[in-house]
Design a protein around this motif. Structure first.
Motif, PDB file in Angstrom:
ATOM      1  N   UNK A   1       0.948  -1.205  -0.099  1.00  0.00           N
ATOM      2  CA  UNK A   1      -0.069   0.106  -0.234  1.00  0.00           C
ATOM      3  C   UNK A   1       0.871   1.237  -0.046  1.00  0.00           C
ATOM      4  N   UNK A   2       0.375   2.232  -0.345  1.00  0.00           N
ATOM      5  CA  UNK A   2       0.838   3.633  -0.684  1.00  0.00           C
ATOM      6  C   UNK A   2       0.289   4.570   0.162  1.00  0.00           C
ATOM      7  N   UNK A   3       0.906   5.105   1.307  1.00  0.00           N
ATOM      8  CA  UNK A   3       0.378   6.093   2.157  1.00  0.00           C
ATOM      9  C   UNK A   3       0.746   7.636   1.908  1.00  0.00           C
ATOM     10  N   UNK A   4      -0.259   8.298   1.605  1.00  0.00           N
ATOM     11  CA  UNK A   4       0.260   9.538   1.043  1.00  0.00           C
ATOM     12  C   UNK A   4       0.058  10.834   2.118  1.00  0.00           C
ATOM     13  N   UNK A   5      -0.119  10.636   3.278  1.00  0.00           N
ATOM     14  CA  UNK A   5      -0.173  11.576   4.197  1.00  0.00           C
ATOM     15  C   UNK A   5       0.351  10.999   5.425  1.00  0.00           C
ATOM     16  N   UNK A   6       1.103  11.819   5.948  1.00  0.00           N
ATOM     17  CA  UNK A   6       1.872  11.236   7.035  1.00  0.00           C
ATOM     18  C   UNK A   6       2.820  12.342   7.823  1.00  0.00           C
ATOM     19  N   UNK A   7       2.800  12.233   9.255  1.00  0.00           N
ATOM     20  CA  UNK A   7       3.546  13.415   9.885  1.00  0.00           C
ATOM     21  C   UNK A   7       4.858  12.462  10.781  1.00  0.00           C
ATOM     22  N   UNK A   8       5.635  11.800   9.723  1.00  0.00           N
ATOM     23  CA  UNK A   8       6.459  10.826  10.555  1.00  0.00           C
ATOM     24  C   UNK A   8       7.856  11.456  10.615  1.00  0.00           C
ATOM     25  N   UNK A   9       8.153  12.594   9.959  1.00  0.00           N
ATOM     26  CA  UNK A   9       9.446  13.179   9.884  1.00  0.00           C
ATOM     27  C   UNK A   9       9.572  13.897  11.327  1.00  0.00           C
ATOM     28  N   UNK A  10      10.635  13.398  12.104  1.00  0.00           N
ATOM     29  CA  UNK A  10      10.774  13.736  13.341  1.00  0.00           C
ATOM     30  C   UNK A  10      11.148  15.258  13.741  1.00  0.00           C
ATOM     31  N   UNK A  29       4.255   0.702  10.042  1.00  0.00           N
ATOM     32  CA  UNK A  29       3.658   0.915   8.851  1.00  0.00           C
ATOM     33  C   UNK A  29       4.056  -0.310   7.857  1.00  0.00           C
ATOM     34  N   UNK A  30       5.093  -0.711   7.850  1.00  0.00           N
ATOM     35  CA  UNK A  30       5.883  -1.796   7.015  1.00  0.00           C
ATOM     36  C   UNK A  30       5.010  -3.124   7.729  1.00  0.00           C
ATOM     37  N   UNK A  31       4.895  -3.220   8.952  1.00  0.00           N
ATOM     38  CA  UNK A  31       4.059  -4.359   9.399  1.00  0.00           C
ATOM     39  C   UNK A  31       2.629  -4.549   8.781  1.00  0.00           C
ATOM     40  N   UNK A  32       2.286  -3.174   8.750  1.00  0.00           N
ATOM     41  CA  UNK A  32       0.673  -2.962   8.138  1.00  0.00           C
ATOM     42  C   UNK A  32       0.460  -3.190   6.717  1.00  0.00           C
ATOM     43  N   UNK A  33       1.726  -3.204   5.965  1.00  0.00           N
ATOM     44  CA  UNK A  33       1.583  -3.745   4.561  1.00  0.00           C
ATOM     45  C   UNK A  33       1.674  -2.398   3.801  1.00  0.00           C
ATOM     46  N   UNK A  34       2.162  -1.212   4.444  1.00  0.00           N
ATOM     47  CA  UNK A  34       2.571   0.071   3.621  1.00  0.00           C
ATOM     48  C   UNK A  34       4.098  -0.224   3.177  1.00  0.00           C
ATOM     49  N   UNK A  35       4.268   0.174   1.963  1.00  0.00           N
ATOM     50  CA  UNK A  35       5.765  -0.088   1.582  1.00  0.00           C
ATOM     51  C   UNK A  35       6.164   1.552   1.013  1.00  0.00           C
ATOM     52  N   UNK A  36       5.187   2.326   0.686  1.00  0.00           N
ATOM     53  CA  UNK A  36       5.796   3.570   0.378  1.00  0.00           C
ATOM     54  C   UNK A  36       4.773   4.571   1.095  1.00  0.00           C
ATOM     55  N   UNK A  37       5.686   5.626   1.708  1.00  0.00           N
ATOM     56  CA  UNK A  37       5.057   6.735   2.396  1.00  0.00           C
ATOM     57  C   UNK A  37       5.450   8.057   2.185  1.00  0.00           C
ATOM     58  N   UNK A  38       4.352   8.941   1.886  1.00  0.00           N
ATOM     59  CA  UNK A  38       4.813  10.241   1.680  1.00  0.00           C
ATOM     60  C   UNK A  38       4.951  11.120   2.885  1.00  0.00           C
ATOM     61  N   UNK A  39       6.063  11.695   3.044  1.00  0.00           N
ATOM     62  CA  UNK A  39       6.301  12.733   4.488  1.00  0.00           C
ATOM     63  C   UNK A  39       5.715  14.027   3.979  1.00  0.00           C
ATOM     64  N   UNK A  40       4.642  14.238   4.773  1.00  0.00           N
ATOM     65  CA  UNK A  40       3.841  15.585   4.544  1.00  0.00           C
ATOM     66  C   UNK A  40       3.959  16.466   5.728  1.00  0.00           C
ATOM     67  N   UNK A  41       5.062  17.000   6.138  1.00  0.00           N
ATOM     68  CA  UNK A  41       4.637  18.003   7.263  1.00  0.00           C
ATOM     69  C   UNK A  41       3.859  19.055   7.213  1.00  0.00           C
ATOM     70  N   UNK A  42       3.253  19.805   8.201  1.00  0.00           N
ATOM     71  CA  UNK A  42       2.442  20.978   7.988  1.00  0.00           C
ATOM     72  C   UNK A  42       3.233  21.917   7.268  1.00  0.00           C
ATOM     73  N   UNK A  43       2.961  23.040   6.438  1.00  0.00           N
ATOM     74  CA  UNK A  43       3.277  24.132   6.101  1.00  0.00           C
ATOM     75  C   UNK A  43       2.192  25.270   6.546  1.00  0.00           C
ATOM     76  N   UNK A  44       2.377  25.892   7.538  1.00  0.00           N
ATOM     77  CA  UNK A  44       1.275  26.812   8.079  1.00  0.00           C
ATOM     78  C   UNK A  44       1.931  27.994   8.584  1.00  0.00           C
ATOM     79  N   UNK A  45       1.738  29.106   8.090  1.00  0.00           N
ATOM     80  CA  UNK A  45       2.306  30.398   8.468  1.00  0.00           C
ATOM     81  C   UNK A  45       2.169  30.741   9.892  1.00  0.00           C
ATOM     82  N   UNK A  46       3.254  31.115  10.605  1.00  0.00           N
ATOM     83  CA  UNK A  46       3.169  31.427  11.914  1.00  0.00           C
ATOM     84  C   UNK A  46       3.286  30.332  13.016  1.00  0.00           C
TER      85      UNK A  46
END
Length: 265
Positions: A1-10, A29-46
């Motif tokens: 599976x491909x997960x397109x939304x995560x906040x995994x970056x520390x 994630x890997x144990x659950x069957x996810x092989x690709x994950x998009x790292x999508x941290x918030x971009x929010x002014x302020x």
């Protein structure tokens, strides 16, 4: 599976606070069957002033760390960008990061009130060549009075992404109701984890995928976590993909569908 939304970056936002948690999230994630994950941290002014250059660097560093830990999770870049007056200008100038450097971009509207002229705003993004993905509409407080807005955005070509935890009930009864309703009415393009930690918001998709399979069938459920995400990461049009469909239109998919080689450059 491909997960397109995560906040995994520390350490970048309200997601993983450190590498220890991020590593455990990756293992889950890997144990659950996810092989690709998009790292999508918030971009929010302020609040979260993350930049594309920093996100790319952090993804590269964390990918190498995963390799040393022996965790076979492929990372791609992205951001969870909050609506702002200069959103389109930021996209054009590269100050908001699209998914895997494609033309697809995750965006998050206000949780409390519907943004004024959101339909006009989305039309402008589409005309400019970008492909907006609206994140977790089922969790927005204004969905009760704004459901028709999501219908119109869907018809306009905006992709809608619901959170796996909403579909399983992890976020409560209200998000579950709206997630199930949207799925049954054929208004969902993508299922993602929106993972923030290992407990309350974990990087899991498989349970929600099973629910989706029961609701819309194997093929459409596969499109939610693989077919459309793969098109997005390859920066391809959705024209060749079947549109989401309503309950009752169930089809089965070949096992080979899930064995396709991930071809994103």
């Amino acid at each position: 599976m491909i997960d397109l939304h995560s906040h995994i970056l520390p350490g970048l936002d309200d997601g993983a606070p450190n590498h220890a948690v991020a590593f455990e999230m990756a293992r889950m994630a890997v144990a659950d069957g996810i092989s690709v994950m998009a790292c999508t941290p918030h971009i929010m002014p302020g609040l979260y002033e993350n930049t594309p250059a920093d996100i790319r660097m952090r993804v590269s560093i964390f990918q190498e760390a995963l390799k040393h830990q022996g965790i076979p999770l492929r990372l791609v870049v992205g951001s969870d960008a909050h609506i702002r007056p200069d959103f389109l200008a930021c996209l054009r100038e590269g100050r908001i990061l699209c998914l895997h450097n494609s033309h697809y971009v995750l965006f998050e509207p206000s949780h409390i009130v519907a943004p004024r002229l959101i339909e006009d705003f989305m039309f402008e993004l589409r005309v400019a060549g970008f492909r907006p993905i609206l994140t977790h509409p089922e969790r927005l407080q204004w969905i009760e009075n704004g459901y028709d807005i999501f219908r119109r955005l869907f018809e306009q070509g905006v992709l809608l992404q619901i959170t796996a935890g909403s579909l399983t009930g992890a976020h409560g009864k209200r998000p579950r109701y709206w997630a199930q309703r949207m799925l049954s009415e054929g208004l969902v393009h993508i299922l993602a984890s929106d993972a923030h930690n290992t407990t309350t918001r974990p990087p899991l998709l498989s349970e929600a995928l099973q629910i989706a399979q029961q609701e819309v069938g194997d093929e459409e459920a596969g499109n939610l976590v693989f077919g459309r995400p793969l098109k997005i990461l390859n920066d391809e049009s959705m024209d060749s993909m079947p549109a989401p469909y309503s309950t009752g239109q169930t089809q089965r998919t070949s096992r080979s569908f899930f064995k396709r080689i991930f071809a994103a450059a």
